[in-house]
Every structure is written in C-alpha cells, then in structure tokens.
Design a protein around this motif. Structure first.
Motif, short mmCIF file in Angstrom:
data_model
loop_
_atom_site.label_atom_id
_atom_site.label_comp_id
_atom_site.label_asym_id
_atom_site.label_seq_id
_atom_site.Cartn_x
_atom_site.Cartn_y
_atom_site.Cartn_z
N LYS A 102 0.84 -1.20 0.00
CA LYS A 102 0.00 0.00 0.00
C LYS A 102 0.87 1.25 0.00
O LYS A 102 0.61 2.19 -0.76
CB LYS A 102 -0.93 0.00 1.22
N ARG A 131 -7.79 5.84 -4.40
CA ARG A 131 -7.85 4.86 -3.31
C ARG A 131 -8.20 3.47 -3.84
O ARG A 131 -7.59 2.47 -3.45
CB ARG A 131 -8.86 5.29 -2.26
N GLU A 183 -5.88 -0.04 -3.87
CA GLU A 183 -6.38 -1.29 -3.30
C GLU A 183 -6.38 -2.41 -4.33
O GLU A 183 -6.03 -3.55 -4.02
CB GLU A 183 -7.79 -1.08 -2.73
N ARG A 184 -6.76 -2.08 -5.56
CA ARG A 184 -6.76 -3.09 -6.61
C ARG A 184 -5.33 -3.57 -6.90
O ARG A 184 -5.09 -4.76 -7.12
CB ARG A 184 -7.40 -2.54 -7.89
N GLY A 202 -4.24 -5.85 -4.12
CA GLY A 202 -4.95 -7.13 -4.26
C GLY A 202 -4.40 -7.98 -5.38
O GLY A 202 -4.31 -9.21 -5.25
N ARG A 217 -4.57 -9.03 6.04
CA ARG A 217 -5.27 -8.13 5.11
C ARG A 217 -6.57 -7.66 5.71
O ARG A 217 -6.93 -6.48 5.64
CB ARG A 217 -5.53 -8.87 3.79
#
Length: 216
Positions: free
Chosen positions: A89, A183, A187-188, A191, A213
């Motif tokens: 992140k 944002r 996050e994608r 992931g 997570r």
C-alpha cells in the motif's frame, strides 16, 4: 499577529509542477504554463530552474528518495507475511503521488537519460525486495516453489507493481484525478499482487495473509 511566511518560490514551483504533470501529463505542460499557474514571471521560474528537464529531474529525485526509503526498510526488516499488504500500500501510494513518471514513461525515458537510469535502479531494488520476500517465506516453510518458479514469481510481482498504474490509466483516464479512484486503484493493485503470491503459499500462510489483510 503576523501571517505565515510565504513558501520559497522553488518549493512552490516543484509542488505545482508535480500537480500539473500528474493531472495533464508531463509532455503537455510547458514552463510558461507552470509560471502562469503560479502567477509568476517566466524569468522568475528560470531563475530557479533552467528548463523543464531540471524540474522533472528534481521531482524524480524526490520520488526516488521516497520509494528508496521503503525498499531500504524492507531490506533491513525482511518483510513477513503480515507486512506485505501494508508495505505494498505504501509502495503504490508513492507511485500514485508521482504518477506522471509511470503515466508518461515511454516519452520520459526517451528524453531523460537520468530517469532511465533511475527507474532501472528502482526496478532492480523492487526485484531484490520481492526475491528476499520469497526467500524468507520459503525458509519459513510458508512458500513452496522451485527456484525457477520463484524467479518467475519475483519477476511477475515486479512487472505488476511497475505496470499497474499505466494499466489503470487505460481504463480510467477520465477519473484519474478523483481521490476515490486513487484509493480504489491502490487497493486493486495491492490485491493483484497478493493474488499472485497467494497460490504459492501454504494453508497456514494463506490464513496469515488473509488475516493480516482483513485486520488492515
């Protein structure tokens, strides 16, 4: 009561240049446009930076320092499963804050030799960090793969981390300035990298990764 002292002109030039490069793309922003946006004369800007290349170089140096600090910390601490998602992140946030570098990467590399060398060094350090992660997980019995598979996994992790922002730009160019999109994109990206890693983990490793997570 006295007001806050005005920020130095050089700092203002870098801040606004970064914002304009991120919004419009570096190739589409001229020195004159930066000066007009700041409401200063072109001569005032040229006093601090001889040309736009110097502005780009200064901004890239800041990006290099920020992302380098993250990778150095990863090397010192040997990232564990619980650290992976938070680390990624922070990595994607740094890339997003200097997204003009990746958004216009082909054009920038063709005109800025220093950026070419700098990005090569960053990619090499990303590769070292990914390789160390896989090695530590294998030593802990949490990752099961042959040396060739580990090498391929390491490369894939770096490819996605490096190419994620241009990929997102293709599908969301008109929303690139939206904080909500930023944002969600971060996050994608996190992931996607975890999805690459997860199949190679043991059952306990997957549970640890998922738990970390969810807690984050």
């Amino acid at each position: 009561m006295t007001g806050k002292a005005p920020r130095r002109t050089r700092e203002r030039i870098l801040e606004r240049s970064l914002a304009l490069f991120n919004e419009l793309g570096e190739p589409g922003v001229t020195v004159a446009a930066i000066a007009e946006d700041l409401r200063i004369s072109p001569g005032n800007l040229y006093y601090h930076f001889a040309n736009k290349e110097e502005i780009v170089t200064a901004l890239f140096a800041r990006f290099d320092t920020r992302i380098g600090a993250l990778l150095d910390e990863a090397g010192r601490r040997e990232i564990r499963l619980e650290d992976v998602a938070p680390f990624l992140k922070l990595l994607f946030e740094a890339i997003w804050d200097y997204r003009f570098v990746y958004r216009d990467i082909n054009d920038l590399l063709s005109r800025h030799r220093s950026l070419e060398l700098g990005l090569q060094a960053i990619v090499a350090r990303k590769t070292e960090a990914a390789a160390m992660l896989c090695r530590v997980l294998a030593e802990d019995g949490e990752l099961s793969a042959t040396p060739d598979e580990v090498s391929a996994l390491t490369t894939n992790l770096v490819v996605v981390a490096t190419g994620w922002l241009p990929f997102e730009y293709i599908g969301g160019a008109r929303r690139f300035g939206d904080p909500g999109f930023a944002r969600a994109s971060i996050e994608r990206g996190v992931g996607q990298l975890l999805a690459l890693l997860r199949p190679w983990l043991s059952e306990s490793g997957r549970r640890r990764l998922d738990r970390a997570r969810n807690d984050g």
